[in-house]
Each structure stands twice: as structure tokens, then as C-alpha cells.
Scaffold this motif. Structure first.
Motif, PDB file in Angstrom:
ATOM      1  N   VAL A 121       0.863  -1.179   0.000  1.00 39.54           N
ATOM      2  CA  VAL A 121       0.000   0.000   0.000  1.00 39.54           C
ATOM      3  C   VAL A 121       0.900   1.229   0.000  1.00 39.54           C
ATOM      4  O   VAL A 121       1.632   1.478   0.955  1.00 39.54           O
ATOM      5  CB  VAL A 121      -0.914   0.028   1.234  1.00 39.54           C
ATOM      6  N   VAL A 122       0.880   1.977  -1.088  1.00 42.07           N
ATOM      7  CA  VAL A 122       1.773   3.135  -1.189  1.00 42.07           C
ATOM      8  C   VAL A 122       1.042   4.439  -0.887  1.00 42.07           C
ATOM      9  O   VAL A 122       1.654   5.448  -0.565  1.00 42.07           O
ATOM     10  CB  VAL A 122       2.448   3.201  -2.575  1.00 42.07           C
ATOM     11  N   GLY A 123      -0.288   4.432  -1.004  1.00 43.88           N
ATOM     12  CA  GLY A 123      -1.030   5.651  -0.723  1.00 43.88           C
ATOM     13  C   GLY A 123      -2.522   5.424  -0.879  1.00 43.88           C
ATOM     14  O   GLY A 123      -2.984   4.290  -0.990  1.00 43.88           O
ATOM     15  N   PHE A 124      -3.257   6.526  -0.906  1.00 50.06           N
ATOM     16  CA  PHE A 124      -4.716   6.435  -0.961  1.00 50.06           C
ATOM     17  C   PHE A 124      -5.292   7.473  -1.900  1.00 50.06           C
ATOM     18  O   PHE A 124      -4.725   8.551  -2.098  1.00 50.06           O
ATOM     19  CB  PHE A 124      -5.317   6.686   0.427  1.00 50.06           C
ATOM     20  N   GLY A 125      -6.448   7.119  -2.432  1.00 46.90           N
ATOM     21  CA  GLY A 125      -7.284   8.117  -3.058  1.00 46.90           C
ATOM     22  C   GLY A 125      -8.582   8.118  -2.260  1.00 46.90           C
ATOM     23  O   GLY A 125      -9.038   7.058  -1.834  1.00 46.90           O
ATOM     24  N   GLY A 126      -9.131   9.299  -2.025  1.00 38.84           N
ATOM     25  CA  GLY A 126     -10.370   9.342  -1.262  1.00 38.84           C
ATOM     26  C   GLY A 126     -11.390  10.208  -1.977  1.00 38.84           C
ATOM     27  O   GLY A 126     -11.077  11.310  -2.428  1.00 38.84           O
ATOM     28  N   ARG A 127     -12.609   9.694  -2.092  1.00 42.95           N
ATOM     29  CA  ARG A 127     -13.663  10.482  -2.726  1.00 42.95           C
ATOM     30  C   ARG A 127     -14.598  11.025  -1.654  1.00 42.95           C
ATOM     31  O   ARG A 127     -15.095  10.279  -0.811  1.00 42.95           O
ATOM     32  CB  ARG A 127     -14.474   9.619  -3.689  1.00 42.95           C
ATOM     33  N   ALA A 128     -14.807  12.342  -1.713  1.00 40.13           N
ATOM     34  CA  ALA A 128     -15.671  12.979  -0.718  1.00 40.13           C
ATOM     35  C   ALA A 128     -17.078  12.419  -0.808  1.00 40.13           C
ATOM     36  O   ALA A 128     -17.624  12.221  -1.896  1.00 40.13           O
ATOM     37  CB  ALA A 128     -15.687  14.492  -0.960  1.00 40.13           C
ATOM     38  N   MET A 129     -17.678  12.137   0.353  1.00 39.20           N
ATOM     39  CA  MET A 129     -19.031  11.598   0.375  1.00 39.20           C
ATOM     40  C   MET A 129     -20.082  12.697   0.439  1.00 39.20           C
ATOM     41  O   MET A 129     -21.256  12.451   0.211  1.00 39.20           O
ATOM     42  CB  MET A 129     -19.219  10.664   1.577  1.00 39.20           C
ATOM     43  N   GLY A 130     -19.636  13.893   0.769  1.00 42.14           N
ATOM     44  CA  GLY A 130     -20.597  14.987   0.885  1.00 42.14           C
ATOM     45  C   GLY A 130     -21.448  14.792   2.125  1.00 42.14           C
ATOM     46  O   GLY A 130     -21.563  13.677   2.640  1.00 42.14           O
ATOM     47  N   SER A 131     -22.004  15.887   2.625  1.00 45.71           N
ATOM     48  CA  SER A 131     -22.826  15.730   3.818  1.00 45.71           C
ATOM     49  C   SER A 131     -24.270  15.539   3.401  1.00 45.71           C
ATOM     50  O   SER A 131     -24.678  15.907   2.300  1.00 45.71           O
ATOM     51  CB  SER A 131     -22.699  16.955   4.709  1.00 45.71           C
ATOM     52  N   ALA A 132     -25.034  14.971   4.279  1.00 45.41           N
ATOM     53  CA  ALA A 132     -26.421  14.661   3.955  1.00 45.41           C
ATOM     54  C   ALA A 132     -27.231  15.930   3.751  1.00 45.41           C
ATOM     55  O   ALA A 132     -28.103  15.998   2.893  1.00 45.41           O
ATOM     56  CB  ALA A 132     -27.034  13.818   5.073  1.00 45.41           C
ATOM     57  N   SER A 133     -26.894  16.947   4.520  1.00 48.70           N
ATOM     58  CA  SER A 133     -27.714  18.158   4.496  1.00 48.70           C
ATOM     59  C   SER A 133     -27.393  19.061   3.301  1.00 48.70           C
ATOM     60  O   SER A 133     -28.294  19.464   2.579  1.00 48.70           O
ATOM     61  CB  SER A 133     -27.504  18.937   5.795  1.00 48.70           C
ATOM     62  N   ALA A 134     -26.118  19.330   3.106  1.00 48.31           N
ATOM     63  CA  ALA A 134     -25.766  20.278   2.044  1.00 48.31           C
ATOM     64  C   ALA A 134     -24.903  19.593   0.997  1.00 48.31           C
ATOM     65  O   ALA A 134     -24.227  18.606   1.269  1.00 48.31           O
ATOM     66  CB  ALA A 134     -25.020  21.467   2.627  1.00 48.31           C
ATOM     67  N   GLU A 135     -24.947  20.101  -0.239  1.00 52.72           N
ATOM     68  CA  GLU A 135     -24.134  19.567  -1.307  1.00 52.72           C
ATOM     69  C   GLU A 135     -22.651  19.757  -0.978  1.00 52.72           C
ATOM     70  O   GLU A 135     -21.820  18.913  -1.199  1.00 52.72           O
ATOM     71  CB  GLU A 135     -24.473  20.257  -2.642  1.00 52.72           C
ATOM     72  N   LYS A 136     -22.320  20.879  -0.449  1.00 50.10           N
ATOM     73  CA  LYS A 136     -20.920  21.156  -0.145  1.00 50.10           C
ATOM     74  C   LYS A 136     -20.814  21.704   1.279  1.00 50.10           C
ATOM     75  O   LYS A 136     -21.279  22.788   1.579  1.00 50.10           O
ATOM     76  CB  LYS A 136     -20.361  22.191  -1.141  1.00 50.10           C
ATOM     77  N   SER A 137     -20.266  20.912   2.138  1.00 52.41           N
ATOM     78  CA  SER A 137     -20.191  21.358   3.520  1.00 52.41           C
ATOM     79  C   SER A 137     -18.817  21.964   3.822  1.00 52.41           C
ATOM     80  O   SER A 137     -17.874  21.791   3.068  1.00 52.41           O
ATOM     81  CB  SER A 137     -20.464  20.193   4.463  1.00 52.41           C
ATOM     82  N   GLU A 138     -18.753  22.626   4.908  1.00 51.47           N
ATOM     83  CA  GLU A 138     -17.541  23.330   5.333  1.00 51.47           C
ATOM     84  C   GLU A 138     -16.357  22.362   5.504  1.00 51.47           C
ATOM     85  O   GLU A 138     -16.501  21.306   6.100  1.00 51.47           O
ATOM     86  CB  GLU A 138     -17.837  24.032   6.681  1.00 51.47           C
ATOM     87  N   GLY A 139     -15.203  22.727   4.955  1.00 49.54           N
ATOM     88  CA  GLY A 139     -13.989  21.955   5.195  1.00 49.54           C
ATOM     89  C   GLY A 139     -13.977  20.591   4.543  1.00 49.54           C
ATOM     90  O   GLY A 139     -13.200  19.727   4.916  1.00 49.54           O
ATOM     91  N   GLU A 140     -14.819  20.395   3.589  1.00 49.45           N
ATOM     92  CA  GLU A 140     -14.892  19.079   2.978  1.00 49.45           C
ATOM     93  C   GLU A 140     -13.720  18.814   2.031  1.00 49.45           C
ATOM     94  O   GLU A 140     -13.301  17.673   1.854  1.00 49.45           O
ATOM     95  CB  GLU A 140     -16.212  18.962   2.229  1.00 49.45           C
ATOM     96  N   GLY A 141     -13.222  19.886   1.454  1.00 56.59           N
ATOM     97  CA  GLY A 141     -12.069  19.725   0.554  1.00 56.59           C
ATOM     98  C   GLY A 141     -12.501  19.258  -0.814  1.00 56.59           C
ATOM     99  O   GLY A 141     -13.686  19.175  -1.124  1.00 56.59           O
ATOM    100  N   PRO A 142     -11.530  18.933  -1.664  1.00 52.75           N
ATOM    101  CA  PRO A 142     -11.839  18.567  -3.052  1.00 52.75           C
ATOM    102  C   PRO A 142     -12.588  17.233  -3.130  1.00 52.75           C
ATOM    103  O   PRO A 142     -12.537  16.426  -2.202  1.00 52.75           O
ATOM    104  CB  PRO A 142     -10.459  18.437  -3.691  1.00 52.75           C
ATOM    105  N   LYS A 143     -13.246  17.028  -4.264  1.00 52.03           N
ATOM    106  CA  LYS A 143     -14.022  15.806  -4.448  1.00 52.03           C
ATOM    107  C   LYS A 143     -13.098  14.584  -4.348  1.00 52.03           C
ATOM    108  O   LYS A 143     -13.430  13.602  -3.707  1.00 52.03           O
ATOM    109  CB  LYS A 143     -14.697  15.863  -5.821  1.00 52.03           C
ATOM    110  N   TYR A 144     -11.949  14.682  -4.998  1.00 58.73           N
ATOM    111  CA  TYR A 144     -10.968  13.595  -4.892  1.00 58.73           C
ATOM    112  C   TYR A 144      -9.697  14.102  -4.225  1.00 58.73           C
ATOM    113  O   TYR A 144      -9.183  15.163  -4.574  1.00 58.73           O
ATOM    114  CB  TYR A 144     -10.631  13.022  -6.273  1.00 58.73           C
ATOM    115  N   LEU A 145      -9.236  13.349  -3.255  1.00 60.55           N
ATOM    116  CA  LEU A 145      -8.018  13.726  -2.540  1.00 60.55           C
ATOM    117  C   LEU A 145      -7.058  12.546  -2.584  1.00 60.55           C
ATOM    118  O   LEU A 145      -7.467  11.397  -2.405  1.00 60.55           O
ATOM    119  CB  LEU A 145      -8.370  14.056  -1.089  1.00 60.55           C
ATOM    120  N   ASN A 146      -5.769  12.835  -2.850  1.00 59.19           N
ATOM    121  CA  ASN A 146      -4.760  11.785  -2.884  1.00 59.19           C
ATOM    122  C   ASN A 146      -3.768  11.934  -1.748  1.00 59.19           C
ATOM    123  O   ASN A 146      -3.600  13.011  -1.196  1.00 59.19           O
ATOM    124  CB  ASN A 146      -3.954  11.867  -4.197  1.00 59.19           C
ATOM    125  N   SER A 147      -3.071  10.865  -1.453  1.00 61.67           N
ATOM    126  CA  SER A 147      -1.956  10.943  -0.511  1.00 61.67           C
ATOM    127  C   SER A 147      -0.938  11.956  -1.019  1.00 61.67           C
ATOM    128  O   SER A 147      -0.859  12.223  -2.214  1.00 61.67           O
ATOM    129  CB  SER A 147      -1.256   9.587  -0.407  1.00 61.67           C
TER     130      SER A 147
END
Ligand SMILES: [Zn+2]
Length: 655
Positions: A235-261
Motif C-alpha cells: 500500500v503506497v497511498g490512498f485516493g479518497g472520494r468525498a461523500m458529501g454531507s447529507a444536508s448540504a451539497e458542499k459542507s464546510e472543510g470538505e475539501g476537493p471531491k478527490y483527494l490523494n496521498s
């Protein structure tokens, strides 16, 4: 003979070596790299060491050996690991011990160097890398186990066609929404936190934070997590896809849709592809890579049976990626999304390919869709009716990107002189970048014909399009870089002398007490033993040890495991392959009695010739020292040797 036997086993004892080999099944390891099919008592598949279309690569589970009848490469588990990753014997031991969860001795530093400073430095660097992999794997395990506690994320995977089996195979997971999910876990388990920061898993929080939390916060929060593995399965790293919050499309501090190590010593995304570890054997099998944009596209394609799909990790295609793919396959199909971004990324990929001297293939996605959407309903995760067929059709229609672009340009050119000018300039720009001189010339000539233009005009377009500051003229094209070809050249023979190869067969099949060897033992130069018939120092060593245990009747029952553990100590690939071949084929009579006799005689002849050389040198030394007595003795011996040599001379000079 003075030839020293290479001894590089480090501080590894034979027992430990055997323990490691007993703990790991060669079929499992090979199976990560080769699609294996049961064939009689063995498994067979396409050889990972040479390019072939019908399988000549074989794995024998009972003997724990592999052997390729095509390129003659063979060996045991350790041999396979060193060959497939191009790593040293000691690195292979480390790798396998880690895999088997067997601790190496405390004085192990995996080091051959005698300089203590170098030893220390290298050992420290290796230790850090090993810890980084372990830490990443630890984090992956955390995310993977978190997944079952976060039904929303689990459902999300499910809805995108990623069933439980696939979730396990790719070890996907979920990062909790809390600020310190992973951080607290790492602190509790006493993980090396500064390294976790370096790897981009966590970040130190502002001062005072210790009061309320672990002093660190997670970088991956509320995300679907995709561990990125290298071809060795680390395992050299990760990719993470934002799940978004249930209430709002874009919540505070959520960051980019895709984030990499973060980029680190173990994570260089320009050289990595998501899914590569799982896909590698299928890529080799199909001699083709399907390159997609997203993590979910990889999973969807794998789920639908296109297991040779990978994705770059949030970056555009690089030459390093192509180099990586080139180790496994000749053909790359670019299958990017059917939107504007996908189309322009495809164009960029094509150009990267051209600069690497490689023509990439392109498959056209339906407008506005990505591969995942073609295959699975995005609401239920169920396969779309007809989706599989559609994907097959799309992939089957993949064409060399450069050629289909040139086709488009020619079409456009037919509209009028201005369109023709634009088209010619555009096509010329691509052709200038293409570094394969043969492939380029073929396209240049074809384009000239299709556009009905002179060579002069074509050259002008290719030389002038980039302006005065650009490439000066078509007579000095970009330096061609040969594209990566098959990783290992095809060897017709394993490179040992034929006699030596036959001798190894005779040794393994018949043993040194057999008739051909016993006959030879009466004809050896004094001070030589039978194993000196082998010129290769490792084979000589092997023969000597083999003799030691065949002389011991108690050991005869463990013949196979003995052979196997002797094989582990062989470092040279050719020697290893030759012994493996002998063990694999020992039931069959590969060489006739006559062939064996000739081979033994030849080796005897060579041994005598070497002995004769030694006497010659001794005579010269005696002469220099003016030792007439010694000289006379040596001369007599020399003449005796010449007689012996004559006895075997007809066999002596082997081509
Ligand atoms: Zn092969």
C-alpha cells in the motif's frame, strides 16, 4: 580451483529460509502475476519473463518450483520473487518474511556491504520505507474495517456496482467524518506519527489541541477510500472520494471531491496506477491495458470482467505510466469519459504516447458517460441491461488515436483550402512529436497522398508550424526514443555450457554415485573432487552439498525438500534455471546415456585443461625461482597431464 564460491546468504540460516518457503505457497505468489490454469498436476500460464501467446510457463505446487519451457527461466519461490521484481536475494527474503509474518533475526540488516556506515545508512532508509508501507497498510485496514460501520458509504459502493467481493479484492474502505478517527487510532496503537504526517495521513493540529484530542487531525475525512498498491502489493497511498454531507451539497472543510496521498518516497503518483496490482496478470494475459479516469471506473470494469483496467491517481498520464504499462503489455487503450474534459485528456495522453514513441489506442465513450455509467445503473448498482455488450463493442472499436485524429483532420481538410491548411498544420504538429521514425514516416507518406501535397510542403508544415523558435527543421527530428519492449529478451538457451546443463541433469536425476560420475571419479586430476567438473561456482557448490546429503541415507527421504532448499541458495539466474529444469523434468529422460557420457568427458577434459594451465604457471614460477628440482617434477606431471588431456581431447573443445 581458486574460483571463490559466492556466498551471499547474509545471516539467513537454512532453517529460517525453509520456514519462509514453507509459509508461502509459490502458486499464490505466481498467481498474483500470472493467470494460472490447472494443467494436470501443474499450473500453467503465459510466462511473465518473455513475451508469448501460448503458455509455456509452468508451476509445480508439489515441488514448489516454476519453470518456463520457452525462455528456460526457472527456480523456487525466492527465485521467482527476485526475478519478477528485479530485486536482490536479501530483498526477496525481506519481502517474503514480511508476507509470511516471520520475524527476521535481530542482527538482520539485509546488507552485503562491509562498510558499517553504509550498512547503517542503507538499513535506516530501508527500515523507514518498510515502516511507511506498514503504516499505510495499517491505515488501509482501519479504513476497510470502518466501512462496515458506515452503512452510507457501504451503500454508496453497493450502488455503484461494487459488491462485497470486489470491495475485499481492492480493500476499499471509508474514512469517518470525525476529525480524528484515524489520528486517535494511530495514537492509541503507538504508530510513528511524524511518518504518518509525512505520508499525508494526518496533520498536527494547532496548539492547545492536545487538550481536546490526539494533537493530530485526519486528512481523509468522510470519504470513500481507495488504497493504491504498487505492483508488489504494497500500500503506497490512498485516493479518497468525498461523500458529501447529507444536508448540504458542499459542507464546510470538505475539501476537493478527490483527494490523494501526499507525494512521498513511497507515493509517486506519476508512476502509479490504481488497480495495477490486481490488474497486472490480466494485463499481461490480454497484452492490453484499459486506462480509465476514475477509481469507480476501474472497479466497474473489473466487476464486469474487464480486469485489465487501471486508472492514473488523480493525475494526467505520464511517460512513467507508459513505462509501467509497457512492462506488462504492448497495447494501451485510453477509455476516458465522454465529456469535454475526457476528450482533451485523451488528446494529451495521445501526445505523451507520441513523445514516448508509442501509439495509444482510443475508445470513444458515449457522450456524457463514463465507463461506470455504461455498465451499472448509478442508482441501484445493478448491471445495466446491454451495458456489458455495449462496453465490449466500445472496446473492440478502439483505434490508434493518432490515426483516427489524422482521419478527422483529412476529413476537415476536404472542406476548403483554409481548412486544409489548419488540418495539415495540426497533423504535422502531432507527427513532429512522434518519436518513432518508422511509424512517423509511414504516416507522413500516407498523409501526403491523402492530402495530395508535396513532400516539400509536408516538410515545411512539420518544420515551420512551431515557429522560428521551435524545432528548426524536419531534417533534425526529435531524438527517437525506442519504446519499451518486452521486459526480458527471449533466451534460446539458459546460457550455461551445454555440458554443464547435461551434467546438472545427470546429477539431479542419477546422483554422483551413478555410473557416469563414478567413471569420471577415477579420472580426475588429483586434488579435485567430482563437483569440480562444474565450472560455474554455484553449480559446483550445489553439487558438493548435494553429494553430502545423498551420501547420507537418512536424508534420502527428504530428497525433494533438500533439493529445494539447496536451490534457494543459488543466486545466479542461469544456474537456478538449469537446476530447476532438471528437477522439473527428472522423471523424463531428457538426455541419453551417450549424451551424458559425452558431457562428462567434455567436462573432464576441461578440468584437465585447467589443471594443465595451473601446472604451466607453476613451471614458469619454478623457472623464475631457478628451482630445477621442482621444475623437473612439474615437467613430468605436465607430460602426464597432456596424456590425460589427449584421452578426452576429442571432446575437449566445445564450441
Ligand atoms: Zn518464459
Amino acid at each position: 580451483m581458486s574460483d571463490p564460491t559466492p556466498k551471499k546468504h547474509g545471516r539467513i540460516s537454512a532453517e529460517l529460509l525453509q520456514k519462509i518457503k514453507d509459509a508461502v505457497n509459490i502458486t499464490d505468489v505466481v498467481g498474483e502475476h500470472v493467470v494460472l490454469r490447472k494443467s494436470g498436476a501443474n499450473f500453467s500460464g503465459l510466462c511473465p519473463f518473455h513475451s508469448e501467446r501460448s503458455p509455456s510457463f509452468s508451476v509445480t505446487e508439489s515441488k514448489q518450483l516454476f519453470y518456463c519451457y520457452g525462455c528456460k527461466k526457472g527456480g523456487d519461490l525466492i527465485g521467482f520473487v527476485t526475478e519478477i521484481y528485479g530485486i536482490s536475494f536479501l530483498e526477496a527474503i525481506e519481502d517474503l518474511a514480511e508476507r509470511a509474518k516471520i520475524a527476521l533475526p535481530s542482527d538482520w540488516n539485509g546488507e552485503d556491504s562491509n562498510d558499517p556506515e553504509t550498512q547503517k545508512r542503507r538499513a535506516a532508509a530501508r527500515e523507514k520505507t518498510a515502516t511507511a508501507y506498514r503504516l499505510n497498510r495499517f491505515a488501509a485496514a482501519f479504513f476497510h474495517s470502518t466501512l462496515s460501520q458506515l452503512p452510507a458509504v457501504e451503500k454508496y459502493f453497493e450502488n455503484r456496482g461494487v459488491g462485497s467481493e470486489l470491495r475485499r479484492a481492492f480493500y476499499v474502505g471509508a474514512a469517518p467524518a470525525a476529525w480524528d478517527g484515524l489520528a486517535s487510532h494511530l495514537v492509541a496503537k503507538k504508530a510513528p506519527l511524524p511518518l504518518a504526517v509525512e505520508l499525508g495521513l494526518i496533520q498536527p493540529s494547532q496548539k492547545n489541541a492536545q487538550l481536546s484530542g490526539p494533537g493530530y487531525f485526519d486528512l481523509f475525512r468522510n470519504r470513500a477510500m481507495f488504497p493504491i498498491l504498487d505492483t508488489r502489493g504494497k500500500v503506497v497511498g490512498f485516493g479518497g472520494r468525498a461523500m458529501g454531507s447529507a444536508s448540504a451539497e458542499k459542507s464546510e472543510g470538505e475539501g476537493p471531491k478527490y483527494l490523494n496521498s501526499k507525494e512521498s518516497t513511497v507515493f509517486q503518483k506519476s508512476q502509479l496506477a490504481f488497480g495495477m496490482f490486481q490488474a497486472q496478470k490480466h494485463i499481461r494475459e490480454k497484452n492490453e491495458v484499459i486506462l480509465v479516469e476514475g477509481y469507480f471506473d476501474v472497479l466497474a470494469l473489473h466487476a464486469a470482467g474487464f480486469q485489465n483496467a487501471v486508472a492514473t491517481c488523480g493525475t494526467s498520464l505520464t511517460r512513467e505510466h507508459l513505462k509501467l504499462f509497457g512492462r506488462f503489455a504492448d497495447k494501451v487503450i485510453v477509455l476516458f469519459d465522454g465529456d469535454k474534459a475526457g476528450i482533451s485528456a485523451t488528446a494529451r495522453a495521445m501526445e505523451v504516447g507520441l513523445e514516448a514513441g508509442q501509439i495509444l489506442y482510443g475508445a470513444a465513450m458515449p457522450e456524457g458517460l463514463d465507463p461506470d455509467e455504461v455498465l451499472f445503473s448509478q442508482n441501484t448498482g445493478q448491471p445495466k441491461p446491454g451495458g456489458l455488450e455495449q462496453m465490449k463493442t466500445i472496446l473492440a472499436a478502439a483505434k490508434p488515436l493518432l490515426d483516427s485524429r489524422i482521419d478527422d483532420a483529412v476529413q476537415y481538410a476536404s472542406q476548403g483550402p483554409e481548412q486544409k491548411t489548419v488540418a495539415l498544420k495540426q497533423a504535422a504538429q502531432w507527427l513532429v512529436r512522434y518519436t518513432d521514425p518508422v511509424g512517423r514516416e509511414i504516416r507522413v507518406q500516407a498523409l501526403q497522398n491523402r492530402l495530395g501535397i508535396s513532400r516539400q510542403l509536408m516538410n515545411q508544415a512539420m518544420g515551420v508550424t512551431s515557429g522560428a523558435g521551435g524545432r528548426s527543421s524536419s531534417s533534425t527530428p526529435v531524438t527517437p526514443t525506442p519504446r519499451p519492449v518486452a521486459p526480458v529478451p527471449i533466451l534460446i538457451h539458459n546460457g550455461l555450457g551445454r555440458s554443464e546443463d547435461i551434467l546438472i541433469h545427470a546429477l539431479v536425476r542419477l546422483g554422483l554415485n551413478s555410473q557416469p560420475f563414478q567413471r569420471a571419479s577415477q579420472n580426475l586430476p588429483k586434488a579435485n573432487a567430482l563437483w569440480d567438473l562444474f565450472e560455474h561456482p554455484e553449480l559446483r557448490d550445489f553439487a558438493e552439498k548435494f553429494q553430502a546429503y545423498t551420501d547420507n541415507p537418512a536424508a534420502a527421504g527428504e530428497r525433494n525438500s533438500q533439493l529445494n532448499s539447496l536451490l534457494s541458495t543459488i543466486q545466479d539466474s542461469k544456474a537456478r534455471s538449469s537446476i530447476t529444469e532438471a528437477i522439473m523434468q527428472e522423471e523424463k529422460t531428457r538426455y541419453s546415456e551417450e549424451e551424458i557420457k559425452i558431457a562428462v568427458d567434455r567436462s573432464l577434459g576441461r578440468l584437465w585443461a585447467r589443471f594443465s594451465q595451473q601446472i604451466k604457471i607453476a613451471i614458469a614460477q619454478a623457472e623464475a625461482k631457478k628451482d630445477a628440482g621442482l621444475q623437473a617434477i612439474l615437467m613430468k606431471e605436465y607430460l602426464d597431464v597432456q596424456r590425460k588431456l589427449k584421452e578426452f581431447s576429442s571432446f575437449y573443445d566445445e564450441a
